[in-house]
Motif scaffolding. Sequence first.
Motif, PDB file in Angstrom:
ATOM      1  N   TYR A  21       0.829  -1.200   0.000  1.00 37.13           N
ATOM      2  CA  TYR A  21       0.000   0.000   0.000  1.00 37.13           C
ATOM      3  C   TYR A  21       0.864   1.252   0.000  1.00 37.13           C
ATOM      4  N   ARG A  22       0.357   2.339  -0.633  1.00 40.43           N
ATOM      5  CA  ARG A  22       0.926   3.665  -0.483  1.00 40.43           C
ATOM      6  C   ARG A  22       0.131   4.347   0.623  1.00 40.43           C
ATOM      7  N   ARG A  23       0.779   4.713   1.701  1.00 42.39           N
ATOM      8  CA  ARG A  23       0.097   5.324   2.842  1.00 42.39           C
ATOM      9  C   ARG A  23       1.103   6.116   3.660  1.00 42.39           C
ATOM     10  N   ARG A  24       0.596   7.062   4.447  1.00 43.21           N
ATOM     11  CA  ARG A  24       1.489   7.930   5.212  1.00 43.21           C
ATOM     12  C   ARG A  24       1.472   7.596   6.703  1.00 43.21           C
ATOM     13  N   CYS A  25       1.383   6.348   6.997  1.00 39.96           N
ATOM     14  CA  CYS A  25       1.479   5.928   8.397  1.00 39.96           C
ATOM     15  C   CYS A  25       1.915   4.474   8.469  1.00 39.96           C
ATOM     16  N   LYS A  26       2.411   4.118   9.634  1.00 42.14           N
ATOM     17  CA  LYS A  26       2.716   2.735   9.949  1.00 42.14           C
ATOM     18  C   LYS A  26       1.786   2.319  11.080  1.00 42.14           C
ATOM     19  N   ILE A  27       1.738   1.032  11.353  1.00 38.99           N
ATOM     20  CA  ILE A  27       0.843   0.542  12.405  1.00 38.99           C
ATOM     21  C   ILE A  27       1.642  -0.134  13.494  1.00 38.99           C
ATOM     22  N   ARG A  28       1.136  -0.020  14.725  1.00 39.20           N
ATOM     23  CA  ARG A  28       1.718  -0.790  15.820  1.00 39.20           C
ATOM     24  C   ARG A  28       0.865  -2.043  16.000  1.00 39.20           C
ATOM     25  N   ALA A  29       1.479  -3.186  15.805  1.00 42.21           N
ATOM     26  CA  ALA A  29       0.732  -4.443  15.894  1.00 42.21           C
ATOM     27  C   ALA A  29       0.362  -4.722  17.346  1.00 42.21           C
ATOM     28  N   VAL A  86      -1.534  15.987   8.200  1.00 42.23           N
ATOM     29  CA  VAL A  86      -1.667  15.340   6.894  1.00 42.23           C
ATOM     30  C   VAL A  86      -2.699  14.217   6.967  1.00 42.23           C
ATOM     31  N   ASN A  87      -3.293  13.931   5.826  1.00 44.02           N
ATOM     32  CA  ASN A  87      -4.102  12.721   5.721  1.00 44.02           C
ATOM     33  C   ASN A  87      -3.143  11.541   5.691  1.00 44.02           C
ATOM     34  N   MET A  88      -3.272  10.636   6.624  1.00 41.56           N
ATOM     35  CA  MET A  88      -2.372   9.484   6.628  1.00 41.56           C
ATOM     36  C   MET A  88      -2.793   8.464   5.575  1.00 41.56           C
ATOM     37  N   GLY A  89      -3.979   8.662   5.014  1.00 41.15           N
ATOM     38  CA  GLY A  89      -4.443   7.859   3.890  1.00 41.15           C
ATOM     39  C   GLY A  89      -5.552   8.608   3.185  1.00 41.15           C
ATOM     40  N   GLU A  90      -5.431   8.776   1.862  1.00 42.18           N
ATOM     41  CA  GLU A  90      -6.499   9.445   1.111  1.00 42.18           C
ATOM     42  C   GLU A  90      -7.803   8.668   1.275  1.00 42.18           C
ATOM     43  N   TYR A  91      -7.680   7.320   1.269  1.00 43.06           N
ATOM     44  CA  TYR A  91      -8.811   6.473   1.626  1.00 43.06           C
ATOM     45  C   TYR A  91      -8.573   5.993   3.050  1.00 43.06           C
ATOM     46  N   PHE A  92      -9.591   6.112   3.885  1.00 45.69           N
ATOM     47  CA  PHE A  92      -9.465   5.678   5.273  1.00 45.69           C
ATOM     48  C   PHE A  92     -10.757   4.998   5.702  1.00 45.69           C
ATOM     49  N   CYS A  93     -10.628   3.851   6.333  1.00 43.28           N
ATOM     50  CA  CYS A  93     -11.784   3.131   6.871  1.00 43.28           C
ATOM     51  C   CYS A  93     -11.568   2.951   8.373  1.00 43.28           C
ATOM     52  N   ALA A  94     -12.443   3.543   9.158  1.00 46.28           N
ATOM     53  CA  ALA A  94     -12.313   3.468  10.615  1.00 46.28           C
ATOM     54  C   ALA A  94     -12.656   2.086  11.143  1.00 46.28           C
ATOM     55  N   CYS A  96     -12.007  -0.945   9.479  1.00 48.86           N
ATOM     56  CA  CYS A  96     -10.892  -1.846   9.176  1.00 48.86           C
ATOM     57  C   CYS A  96      -9.543  -1.307   9.647  1.00 48.86           C
ATOM     58  N   LYS A  97      -9.515  -0.038  10.077  1.00 49.25           N
ATOM     59  CA  LYS A  97      -8.251   0.629  10.428  1.00 49.25           C
ATOM     60  C   LYS A  97      -7.304   0.547   9.215  1.00 49.25           C
ATOM     61  N   PHE A  98      -7.855   0.891   8.068  1.00 53.21           N
ATOM     62  CA  PHE A  98      -7.172   0.715   6.788  1.00 53.21           C
ATOM     63  C   PHE A  98      -6.922   2.059   6.117  1.00 53.21           C
ATOM     64  N   TYR A  99      -5.679   2.252   5.654  1.00 51.92           N
ATOM     65  CA  TYR A  99      -5.256   3.486   4.985  1.00 51.92           C
ATOM     66  C   TYR A  99      -4.699   3.147   3.604  1.00 51.92           C
ATOM     67  N   ASP A 100      -4.973   3.998   2.608  1.00 49.53           N
ATOM     68  CA  ASP A 100      -4.374   3.817   1.280  1.00 49.53           C
ATOM     69  C   ASP A 100      -4.462   5.135   0.513  1.00 49.53           C
ATOM     70  N   ASP A 101      -3.334   5.597  -0.015  1.00 50.92           N
ATOM     71  CA  ASP A 101      -3.312   6.827  -0.811  1.00 50.92           C
ATOM     72  C   ASP A 101      -3.704   6.583  -2.263  1.00 50.92           C
ATOM     73  N   ASP A 102      -3.589   5.349  -2.712  1.00 52.41           N
ATOM     74  CA  ASP A 102      -3.865   5.031  -4.118  1.00 52.41           C
ATOM     75  C   ASP A 102      -5.363   4.790  -4.314  1.00 52.41           C
ATOM     76  N   THR A 103      -6.127   5.865  -4.480  1.00 54.14           N
ATOM     77  CA  THR A 103      -7.581   5.741  -4.602  1.00 54.14           C
ATOM     78  C   THR A 103      -8.024   5.276  -5.985  1.00 54.14           C
ATOM     79  N   ASP A 104      -7.065   5.095  -6.915  1.00 56.89           N
ATOM     80  CA  ASP A 104      -7.426   4.536  -8.225  1.00 56.89           C
ATOM     81  C   ASP A 104      -7.937   3.105  -8.081  1.00 56.89           C
TER      82      ASP A 104
END
Length: 267
Positions: A21-29, A86-94, A96-104
Motif C-alpha cells: 500500500y501507499r500510505r502515510r502511516c505505519k501501524i503498531r501491531a 496530513v491525511n495518513m491515507g487518502e482512503y481511510f476506513c475506521a 478496518c483501520k485501513f489506509y491507502d493513498d492510491d484511490t485509483d
Amino acid sequence: MEGSTDERLDFGKMGFGCKHYRRRCKIRAPCCNEIFDCRHCHNEATGIFSNPFDVHDLVRSDVKQVICSVCDTEQPVARTCTNCGVNMGEYFCAVCKFYDDDTDKEQFHCDDCGICRVGGRENFFHCKKCGSCYSVSLRNNHSCVENSMRHHCPICYEYLFDSLKDTTVMKCGHTMHCECYHEMIKRDKYCCPICSRSVVDMSRTWKRIDEEIEATVMPEDYRYRKVWILCNDCNDTTEVLFHIIGQKCNHCKSYNTRTIAPPVLPQ
C-alpha cells in the motif's frame, strides 16, 4: 506545517508506504507491539523471523495505534495526523483501520463482508449465501456455495477471503485466484481441484473420446464387462460398459467419471 488546508492534507501523498500500500502511516501491531508498514508486512515478517511456535496473523480491526510517516508521531487510529495535519491515507476506513493513498483502486467497505474491497462499490454485489462480494456480472449467474471464499486457494493455499489478488468463481461455485486458474488451464487441467467438476466446456473433448472408443475395439474377454461409475459433473451413479479409454456417463454424456466398482462379467 505551513500552506493551505488542502496542501497540508495532501503533503507526502503517494510518497510513503510499502509494496502492498501507499500510505502515510505505519501501524503498531497489538499482538506483538512491533511497528510495521501494514498488516501484510507484519504477517510476512512473523512467518520468516519470529519464533516458529509463535507465527501469527495481525487482525486489522484490532489495531489501535498508528505512527505518522511524515512527522513520526504515534497516535490513536484516525485519518488525519494530530500533529502535522496530513491525511495518513487518502482512503481511510475506521472499521478496518485501513489506509491507502492510491484511490485509483476504488476502495469501498462492505458491511456484510466486514472488510474493505477494491474495484468500485457499483461493480460488486454481496452474495449472502456465498458470504462474499462478487462482480455484478455474476448476479443470478453463478452456483452458490456457502462461504465459498472463506477457504484457501486450492492451488497456492493463500486465504481467499481477504486476498489482494483477483479471484474467479468456477462453474461449480468454488473459487480460486484468477492467476492460479489460468495456470491450471494452461497445464491442461480442466477439473475443479476441490470437487473435480469440469470447469470449462468439454463437449468437443467428449466427442473426440467417442471417436477414439469407436475406433478401439476391446479384447473379447473385456468387450461385455460392465463397471459402476460416478460422474464428477452431474453426480449420477450408473453401470456402463467398461472401456480402457474411459467410461461415459449415461446421464450427461461426460467422460469426467471415476470407477467405483471393478469390471464384472455379465451373468
